[in-house]
Design a protein around this motif. Structure first.
Motif, short mmCIF file in Angstrom:
data_model
loop_
_atom_site.label_atom_id
_atom_site.label_comp_id
_atom_site.label_asym_id
_atom_site.label_seq_id
_atom_site.Cartn_x
_atom_site.Cartn_y
_atom_site.Cartn_z
N GLU A 19 -11.51 -38.31 15.91
CA GLU A 19 -11.15 -38.22 14.49
C GLU A 19 -11.45 -36.84 13.94
O GLU A 19 -10.67 -36.29 13.14
N ALA A 20 -12.56 -36.23 14.34
CA ALA A 20 -12.89 -34.87 13.89
C ALA A 20 -11.85 -33.87 14.40
O ALA A 20 -11.44 -32.96 13.66
N ILE A 21 -11.41 -34.05 15.63
CA ILE A 21 -10.36 -33.17 16.18
C ILE A 21 -9.07 -33.34 15.41
O ILE A 21 -8.40 -32.37 15.06
N ARG A 22 -8.68 -34.59 15.14
CA ARG A 22 -7.45 -34.85 14.38
C ARG A 22 -7.51 -34.18 13.01
O ARG A 22 -6.57 -33.53 12.58
N HIS A 23 -8.65 -34.32 12.35
CA HIS A 23 -8.83 -33.72 11.02
C HIS A 23 -8.75 -32.19 11.11
O HIS A 23 -8.09 -31.54 10.28
N ALA A 24 -9.41 -31.60 12.11
CA ALA A 24 -9.40 -30.14 12.26
C ALA A 24 -7.99 -29.63 12.55
O ALA A 24 -7.59 -28.59 12.03
N LEU A 25 -7.23 -30.36 13.36
CA LEU A 25 -5.85 -29.95 13.63
C LEU A 25 -5.03 -29.95 12.35
O LEU A 25 -4.24 -29.04 12.11
N GLY A 32 1.42 -34.06 11.58
CA GLY A 32 2.04 -35.06 12.44
C GLY A 32 1.15 -35.58 13.55
O GLY A 32 1.60 -36.35 14.39
N VAL A 33 -0.11 -35.17 13.59
CA VAL A 33 -1.03 -35.72 14.59
C VAL A 33 -1.66 -36.97 13.97
O VAL A 33 -2.49 -36.88 13.07
N ASN A 34 -1.21 -38.12 14.43
CA ASN A 34 -1.65 -39.37 13.83
C ASN A 34 -2.92 -39.93 14.44
O ASN A 34 -3.58 -40.78 13.85
N GLY A 35 -3.27 -39.48 15.62
CA GLY A 35 -4.48 -39.97 16.25
C GLY A 35 -4.86 -39.11 17.44
O GLY A 35 -4.01 -38.52 18.08
N VAL A 36 -6.15 -39.05 17.71
CA VAL A 36 -6.67 -38.31 18.86
C VAL A 36 -7.75 -39.17 19.50
O VAL A 36 -8.61 -39.71 18.81
N ARG A 37 -7.69 -39.30 20.81
CA ARG A 37 -8.75 -39.95 21.58
C ARG A 37 -9.32 -38.88 22.49
O ARG A 37 -8.60 -38.23 23.25
N GLN A 38 -10.62 -38.67 22.42
CA GLN A 38 -11.28 -37.63 23.18
C GLN A 38 -11.99 -38.26 24.36
O GLN A 38 -12.61 -39.31 24.22
N GLY A 39 -11.89 -37.65 25.53
CA GLY A 39 -12.54 -38.18 26.72
C GLY A 39 -13.18 -37.07 27.53
O GLY A 39 -13.40 -35.97 27.02
#
Length: 76
Positions: A19-25, A32-39
């Motif tokens: 979520e932090a990555i999505r917000h930063a993007l 248009g980035v609706n979601g990010v999953r970090q692994g």
């Protein structure tokens, strides 16, 4: 022999880093980035002949928290 272990949070598990990555993007203008999953990816350099069952045991015991994470093994 080499193997890669790809570890991701299971669906439905809150991903605050994603979520932090999505917000930063979005803040950087990437709309248009609706979601990010970090692994994470773990690269293993193993003795020749190590079987995939042994790698799975490594994941189950240490490399992944199987309560909240799933993993995929890629033998190279």
């Amino acid at each position: 022999m080499k193997a890669k272990v790809h570890v991701m949070l299971k669906n439905g598990v809150l991903d605050p880093q994603g979520e932090a990555i999505r917000h930063a993007l979005g803040s950087l203008g990437f709309d248009g980035v609706n979601g990010v999953r970090q692994g994470k990816v773990i690269e293993l350099d193993l003795a020749d002949g190590t079987d995939e069952a042994t790698i799975n045991q490594m994941c189950d015991k240490l490399l992944a928290n199987t309560v909240i994470e799933s993993y995929r093994v890629e033998v190279l």
